[in-house]
Design a protein around this motif. Sequence first.
Motif, PDB file in Angstrom:
ATOM      1  N   MET A 163      52.063  36.798  30.487  1.00  0.00           N
ATOM      2  CA  MET A 163      52.264  35.362  30.371  1.00  0.00           C
ATOM      3  C   MET A 163      50.978  34.678  29.915  1.00  0.00           C
ATOM      4  O   MET A 163      49.895  35.245  29.997  1.00  0.00           O
ATOM      5  CB  MET A 163      52.750  34.781  31.694  1.00  0.00           C
ATOM      6  N   LYS A 164      51.090  33.444  29.479  1.00  0.00           N
ATOM      7  CA  LYS A 164      49.974  32.719  28.889  1.00  0.00           C
ATOM      8  C   LYS A 164      49.429  31.694  29.882  1.00  0.00           C
ATOM      9  O   LYS A 164      50.172  30.850  30.380  1.00  0.00           O
ATOM     10  CB  LYS A 164      50.438  32.033  27.610  1.00  0.00           C
ATOM     11  N   ILE A 165      48.112  31.774  30.157  1.00  0.00           N
ATOM     12  CA  ILE A 165      47.479  30.911  31.154  1.00  0.00           C
ATOM     13  C   ILE A 165      46.402  30.062  30.488  1.00  0.00           C
ATOM     14  O   ILE A 165      45.506  30.592  29.831  1.00  0.00           O
ATOM     15  CB  ILE A 165      46.849  31.747  32.284  1.00  0.00           C
ATOM     16  N   LEU A 166      46.481  28.746  30.677  1.00  0.00           N
ATOM     17  CA  LEU A 166      45.468  27.839  30.157  1.00  0.00           C
ATOM     18  C   LEU A 166      44.449  27.563  31.260  1.00  0.00           C
ATOM     19  O   LEU A 166      44.803  27.117  32.356  1.00  0.00           O
ATOM     20  CB  LEU A 166      46.106  26.526  29.700  1.00  0.00           C
ATOM     21  N   ILE A 167      43.188  27.829  30.967  1.00  0.00           N
ATOM     22  CA  ILE A 167      42.097  27.610  31.917  1.00  0.00           C
ATOM     23  C   ILE A 167      41.210  26.525  31.323  1.00  0.00           C
ATOM     24  O   ILE A 167      40.460  26.770  30.376  1.00  0.00           O
ATOM     25  CB  ILE A 167      41.308  28.909  32.156  1.00  0.00           C
ATOM     26  N   THR A 168      41.316  25.310  31.872  1.00  0.00           N
ATOM     27  CA  THR A 168      40.669  24.165  31.226  1.00  0.00           C
ATOM     28  C   THR A 168      39.238  23.901  31.672  1.00  0.00           C
ATOM     29  O   THR A 168      38.479  23.264  30.943  1.00  0.00           O
ATOM     30  CB  THR A 168      41.487  22.885  31.461  1.00  0.00           C
ATOM     31  N   ASP A 169      38.877  24.333  32.866  1.00  0.00           N
ATOM     32  CA  ASP A 169      37.547  24.003  33.392  1.00  0.00           C
ATOM     33  C   ASP A 169      36.731  25.239  33.743  1.00  0.00           C
ATOM     34  O   ASP A 169      35.820  25.185  34.568  1.00  0.00           O
ATOM     35  CB  ASP A 169      37.690  23.106  34.633  1.00  0.00           C
ATOM     36  N   GLY A 170      37.082  26.374  33.124  1.00  0.00           N
ATOM     37  CA  GLY A 170      36.317  27.588  33.322  1.00  0.00           C
ATOM     38  C   GLY A 170      36.755  28.413  34.526  1.00  0.00           C
ATOM     39  O   GLY A 170      37.471  27.934  35.407  1.00  0.00           O
ATOM     40  N   ILE A 171      36.322  29.665  34.544  1.00  0.00           N
ATOM     41  CA  ILE A 171      36.606  30.597  35.630  1.00  0.00           C
ATOM     42  C   ILE A 171      35.528  31.675  35.607  1.00  0.00           C
ATOM     43  O   ILE A 171      34.942  31.976  34.546  1.00  0.00           O
ATOM     44  CB  ILE A 171      38.012  31.224  35.472  1.00  0.00           C
ATOM     45  N   SER A 172      35.253  32.278  36.739  1.00  0.00           N
ATOM     46  CA  SER A 172      34.259  33.347  36.779  1.00  0.00           C
ATOM     47  C   SER A 172      34.768  34.563  36.006  1.00  0.00           C
ATOM     48  O   SER A 172      35.970  34.734  35.795  1.00  0.00           O
ATOM     49  CB  SER A 172      33.960  33.748  38.229  1.00  0.00           C
ATOM     50  N   GLU A 173      33.828  35.395  35.608  1.00  0.00           N
ATOM     51  CA  GLU A 173      34.187  36.587  34.831  1.00  0.00           C
ATOM     52  C   GLU A 173      35.108  37.508  35.625  1.00  0.00           C
ATOM     53  O   GLU A 173      36.081  38.055  35.081  1.00  0.00           O
ATOM     54  CB  GLU A 173      32.911  37.335  34.431  1.00  0.00           C
ATOM     55  N   ASP A 174      34.838  37.659  36.915  1.00  0.00           N
ATOM     56  CA  ASP A 174      35.687  38.525  37.740  1.00  0.00           C
ATOM     57  C   ASP A 174      37.097  37.957  37.850  1.00  0.00           C
ATOM     58  O   ASP A 174      38.079  38.698  37.851  1.00  0.00           O
ATOM     59  CB  ASP A 174      35.082  38.676  39.144  1.00  0.00           C
ATOM     60  N   GLY A 175      37.204  36.631  37.933  1.00  0.00           N
ATOM     61  CA  GLY A 175      38.517  35.999  37.991  1.00  0.00           C
ATOM     62  C   GLY A 175      39.297  36.205  36.709  1.00  0.00           C
ATOM     63  O   GLY A 175      40.492  36.525  36.738  1.00  0.00           O
ATOM     64  N   ARG A 176      38.625  36.036  35.595  1.00  0.00           N
ATOM     65  CA  ARG A 176      39.284  36.252  34.302  1.00  0.00           C
ATOM     66  C   ARG A 176      39.778  37.685  34.154  1.00  0.00           C
ATOM     67  O   ARG A 176      40.902  37.937  33.683  1.00  0.00           O
ATOM     68  CB  ARG A 176      38.318  35.917  33.164  1.00  0.00           C
ATOM     69  N   LYS A 177      38.971  38.637  34.591  1.00  0.00           N
ATOM     70  CA  LYS A 177      39.359  40.049  34.485  1.00  0.00           C
ATOM     71  C   LYS A 177      40.612  40.347  35.313  1.00  0.00           C
ATOM     72  O   LYS A 177      41.477  41.125  34.890  1.00  0.00           O
ATOM     73  CB  LYS A 177      38.203  40.942  34.945  1.00  0.00           C
ATOM     74  N   ILE A 178      40.716  39.728  36.486  1.00  0.00           N
ATOM     75  CA  ILE A 178      41.897  39.933  37.329  1.00  0.00           C
ATOM     76  C   ILE A 178      43.154  39.478  36.601  1.00  0.00           C
ATOM     77  O   ILE A 178      44.190  40.164  36.598  1.00  0.00           O
ATOM     78  CB  ILE A 178      41.747  39.180  38.671  1.00  0.00           C
TER      79      ILE A 178
END
Length: 298
Positions: free
Chosen positions: A1-16
């Motif tokens: 699925m497609k997730i919009l991240i507007t205010d950033g996320i940590s690298e570990d969070g993105r990898k999950i």
Amino acid sequence: MKILITDGISEDGRKILEHAGHECVIEHFEPEALIQKIPAFDAILVRSATKVPKDVIDAGKNLKVIARGGAGIDNIDHAYAKSQGIPVLNTPGANSASVAELALAHIFALSRFIHLANITMREGKWEKKKYKGIEVNGRILGIVGCGKIGRLLAEKAIALGMKVLVYDVVDVETKLPVTKVSLDELLEKSDFVSLHVPKMDKPLIDAPALKKMKKTAYLINCSRGGVVDEKALLNALNAGEIAGAGLDVYEEEPTQNLELVSHPKVSATPHIGASTVEAQDRVGIEIATKIVEALKKS
């Protein structure tokens, strides 16, 4: 699925999120552009900068999850989202330690004139005799809001030898050696008053509340903008009704109230309560894990 991240996320969070098979688009959009872009996404993850009101939710025809990396969800129309069957996720405890430490940092800055001396030193001034501070040991800290942040701050304050008074609208149980009091008593007796409450419809600390505080007391707000009436606070500072204030949040952000944040009795920071490496990692990992689980159920 497609997730919009507007205010950033940590690298570990993105990898999950990506390891779970989701596509992450990390980009901030202004309100009008967000309405145009949101239909393409199954989930949106925001922090404090992006607002998700009713019109954005209505435009998000494919939205299955709305997530906020942080404690408060006042920038999301969460009641409307839930009425549409869209879960709203957040991370209420992930940044608690960082916020508690920032509140303590403002207490130290104000009690020893660090905020002001840092400026005058850069101006070439040596005002050693001017900055006669106070020790926090033995002082009374009043904590308004005895949730996780409030309790963590109480622990740190007690370790420093401070006496702690707490007030909460909910009768929170704690094993800490604190004294539960009314809000009026807390305001009247405290040397420092630190606010740790959610956003409110009207200011909790207004002109009458400020008048109840000691003239030698300091007000700390690392909770939410609008909890303190900024006009009343500025008047109180100018009138000498309180000794100073430590502020991390404001009625408008970015704040344009330069008269307040540049006041010599104010220690000001730009909403950095959760801005530590550790907090960002915890928030990213926790919210990403919650999004993955929620999307599995959608």
